[in-house]
Design a protein around this motif. Structure first.
Motif, PDB file in Angstrom:
ATOM      1  N   LYS A 142       0.824  -1.224   0.000  1.00  0.00           N
ATOM      2  CA  LYS A 142       0.000   0.000   0.000  1.00  0.00           C
ATOM      3  C   LYS A 142       0.857   1.274   0.000  1.00  0.00           C
ATOM      4  O   LYS A 142       0.451   2.307   0.513  1.00  0.00           O
ATOM      5  N   GLU A 143       2.038   1.179  -0.573  1.00  0.00           N
ATOM      6  CA  GLU A 143       2.918   2.343  -0.728  1.00  0.00           C
ATOM      7  C   GLU A 143       2.684   2.907  -2.137  1.00  0.00           C
ATOM      8  O   GLU A 143       3.489   2.731  -3.050  1.00  0.00           O
ATOM      9  N   TYR A 144       1.556   3.585  -2.268  1.00  0.00           N
ATOM     10  CA  TYR A 144       1.066   3.985  -3.587  1.00  0.00           C
ATOM     11  C   TYR A 144       1.902   5.074  -4.254  1.00  0.00           C
ATOM     12  O   TYR A 144       2.028   5.078  -5.479  1.00  0.00           O
ATOM     13  N   LYS A 145       2.491   5.960  -3.493  1.00  0.00           N
ATOM     14  CA  LYS A 145       3.323   7.003  -4.112  1.00  0.00           C
ATOM     15  C   LYS A 145       4.567   6.399  -4.749  1.00  0.00           C
ATOM     16  O   LYS A 145       4.975   6.776  -5.845  1.00  0.00           O
ATOM     17  N   LYS A 146       5.177   5.446  -4.057  1.00  0.00           N
ATOM     18  CA  LYS A 146       6.346   4.764  -4.621  1.00  0.00           C
ATOM     19  C   LYS A 146       5.934   3.933  -5.846  1.00  0.00           C
ATOM     20  O   LYS A 146       6.659   3.864  -6.836  1.00  0.00           O
ATOM     21  N   ALA A 147       4.770   3.302  -5.752  1.00  0.00           N
ATOM     22  CA  ALA A 147       4.261   2.508  -6.879  1.00  0.00           C
ATOM     23  C   ALA A 147       4.020   3.410  -8.088  1.00  0.00           C
ATOM     24  O   ALA A 147       4.363   3.046  -9.218  1.00  0.00           O
ATOM     25  N   ARG A 148       3.448   4.586  -7.848  1.00  0.00           N
ATOM     26  CA  ARG A 148       3.197   5.528  -8.944  1.00  0.00           C
ATOM     27  C   ARG A 148       4.493   5.887  -9.656  1.00  0.00           C
ATOM     28  O   ARG A 148       4.569   5.859 -10.886  1.00  0.00           O
ATOM     29  N   LYS A 149       5.512   6.198  -8.887  1.00  0.00           N
ATOM     30  CA  LYS A 149       6.810   6.567  -9.473  1.00  0.00           C
ATOM     31  C   LYS A 149       7.347   5.445 -10.370  1.00  0.00           C
ATOM     32  O   LYS A 149       7.801   5.691 -11.491  1.00  0.00           O
ATOM     33  N   GLU A 150       7.284   4.213  -9.892  1.00  0.00           N
ATOM     34  CA  GLU A 150       7.815   3.089 -10.669  1.00  0.00           C
ATOM     35  C   GLU A 150       6.958   2.795 -11.897  1.00  0.00           C
ATOM     36  O   GLU A 150       7.485   2.440 -12.957  1.00  0.00           O
ATOM     37  N   LEU A 151       5.648   2.946 -11.783  1.00  0.00           N
ATOM     38  CA  LEU A 151       4.788   2.737 -12.948  1.00  0.00           C
ATOM     39  C   LEU A 151       5.026   3.814 -14.003  1.00  0.00           C
ATOM     40  O   LEU A 151       5.038   3.520 -15.201  1.00  0.00           O
ATOM     41  N   LEU A 152       5.232   5.042 -13.569  1.00  0.00           N
ATOM     42  CA  LEU A 152       5.558   6.107 -14.525  1.00  0.00           C
ATOM     43  C   LEU A 152       6.896   5.825 -15.208  1.00  0.00           C
ATOM     44  O   LEU A 152       7.050   6.069 -16.408  1.00  0.00           O
ATOM     45  N   ASN A 153       7.867   5.280 -14.451  1.00  0.00           N
ATOM     46  CA  ASN A 153       9.144   4.882 -15.050  1.00  0.00           C
ATOM     47  C   ASN A 153       8.927   3.791 -16.099  1.00  0.00           C
ATOM     48  O   ASN A 153       9.507   3.835 -17.185  1.00  0.00           O
ATOM     49  N   ALA A 154       8.109   2.806 -15.760  1.00  0.00           N
ATOM     50  CA  ALA A 154       7.843   1.696 -16.684  1.00  0.00           C
ATOM     51  C   ALA A 154       7.195   2.211 -17.966  1.00  0.00           C
ATOM     52  O   ALA A 154       7.599   1.840 -19.072  1.00  0.00           O
ATOM     53  N   ILE A 155       6.218   3.103 -17.819  1.00  0.00           N
ATOM     54  CA  ILE A 155       5.513   3.643 -18.987  1.00  0.00           C
ATOM     55  C   ILE A 155       6.438   4.523 -19.819  1.00  0.00           C
ATOM     56  O   ILE A 155       6.381   4.519 -21.051  1.00  0.00           O
ATOM     57  N   ALA A 156       7.322   5.250 -19.160  1.00  0.00           N
ATOM     58  CA  ALA A 156       8.280   6.081 -19.903  1.00  0.00           C
ATOM     59  C   ALA A 156       9.203   5.208 -20.765  1.00  0.00           C
ATOM     60  O   ALA A 156       9.611   5.615 -21.855  1.00  0.00           O
ATOM     61  N   LEU A 157       9.481   4.010 -20.296  1.00  0.00           N
ATOM     62  CA  LEU A 157      10.348   3.102 -21.048  1.00  0.00           C
ATOM     63  C   LEU A 157       9.589   2.302 -22.102  1.00  0.00           C
ATOM     64  O   LEU A 157      10.134   1.962 -23.147  1.00  0.00           O
ATOM     65  N   LYS A 158       8.323   2.003 -21.825  1.00  0.00           N
ATOM     66  CA  LYS A 158       7.510   1.222 -22.768  1.00  0.00           C
ATOM     67  C   LYS A 158       6.042   1.510 -22.495  1.00  0.00           C
ATOM     68  O   LYS A 158       5.462   0.981 -21.553  1.00  0.00           O
ATOM     69  N   ASN A 159       5.462   2.332 -23.332  1.00  0.00           N
ATOM     70  CA  ASN A 159       4.095   2.789 -23.053  1.00  0.00           C
ATOM     71  C   ASN A 159       3.013   1.956 -23.730  1.00  0.00           C
ATOM     72  O   ASN A 159       1.853   2.355 -23.753  1.00  0.00           O
ATOM     73  N   THR A 160       3.356   0.809 -24.267  1.00  0.00           N
ATOM     74  CA  THR A 160       2.382  -0.009 -24.992  1.00  0.00           C
ATOM     75  C   THR A 160       1.893  -1.228 -24.210  1.00  0.00           C
ATOM     76  O   THR A 160       1.215  -2.081 -24.769  1.00  0.00           O
TER      77      THR A 160
END
Length: 196
Positions: A142-160
């Motif tokens: 439930k550490e959603y802010k950290k999760a958000r950061k990593e998901l944004l990193n993932a999408i920046a690398l591959k948004n499909t």
């Protein structure tokens, strides 16, 4: 004159020669053979081929593939051992800690998974799936802010990848940001529609 006895001797010689060829294969050739067997889904053959390589001569790739085979067979504790061996053989390979993280995530050990994913990212920053899986571990805690950061990193690398967007929508919803949750849910729906 060719007779049945000569035929039998010829067959025995062929068997012995082919057996000697297998034993005469180098460790590198055995590694390549195991990779091919694994790719062709001959998991048991790949496993046996890898075991024929002496432990002291196994590469990080050999240990990693042994771990993959054992993980495929559901022998997670044995797979963990093999991934640790791969890590010790090549400290710069990002894949063993990534695979360890995936197992720990599957075993509901998010803290252990986070440590392994962070280690993997320190070795290779541009693997979107490592960032995604790290985010999944943070979501479990439930550490959603950290999760958000990593998901944004993932999408920046591959948004499909639809799941990246879906999980980010979920995270934004948990952070009470309905506007961004809706945006990423729409991205998810578009990617899903395009994949059909």
């Amino acid at each position: 004159m060719y007779n049945f006895g000569m035929k039998r001797i010829f067959i025995v010689l062929l068997i012995l020669l082919s057996a000697n060829y297998v034993f005469a294969m180098t460790n590198e050739e055995l590694s390549e053979k195991a990779k091919l067997e694994y790719v062709q889904n001959n998991v048991d053959d790949a496993f046996q081929t890898l075991l024929s390589i002496p432990e002291d001569d196994r590469t990080s790739q050999n240990w990693l593939l042994l771990g993959n085979v054992l993980q495929d067979k559901g022998r997670l504790d044995d797979a963990i051992f093999m991934y640790h061996q791969a890590e010790q053989t090549d400290l710069k390979d990002y894949r063993p800690p990534y695979n360890l993280g995936r197992i720990y995530l599957e075993q509901e050990k998010p803290n252990s998974a986070i440590k392994e994913f962070e280690k993997s990212i320190s070795l290779k920053k541009d693997n979107p799936y490592t960032h995604y899986n790290l985010a999944c571990a943070y979501i479990k805690l439930k550490e959603y802010k950290k999760a958000r950061k990593e998901l944004l990193n993932a999408i920046a690398l591959k948004n499909t990848v639809p799941e990246f967007h879906y999980n980010l929508a979920y995270v934004y919803k948990q952070l009470n940001n309905e506007k961004n949750a809706k945006v990423y849910l729409e991205f998810y729906n578009k990617l899903e529609a395009n994949s059909k």
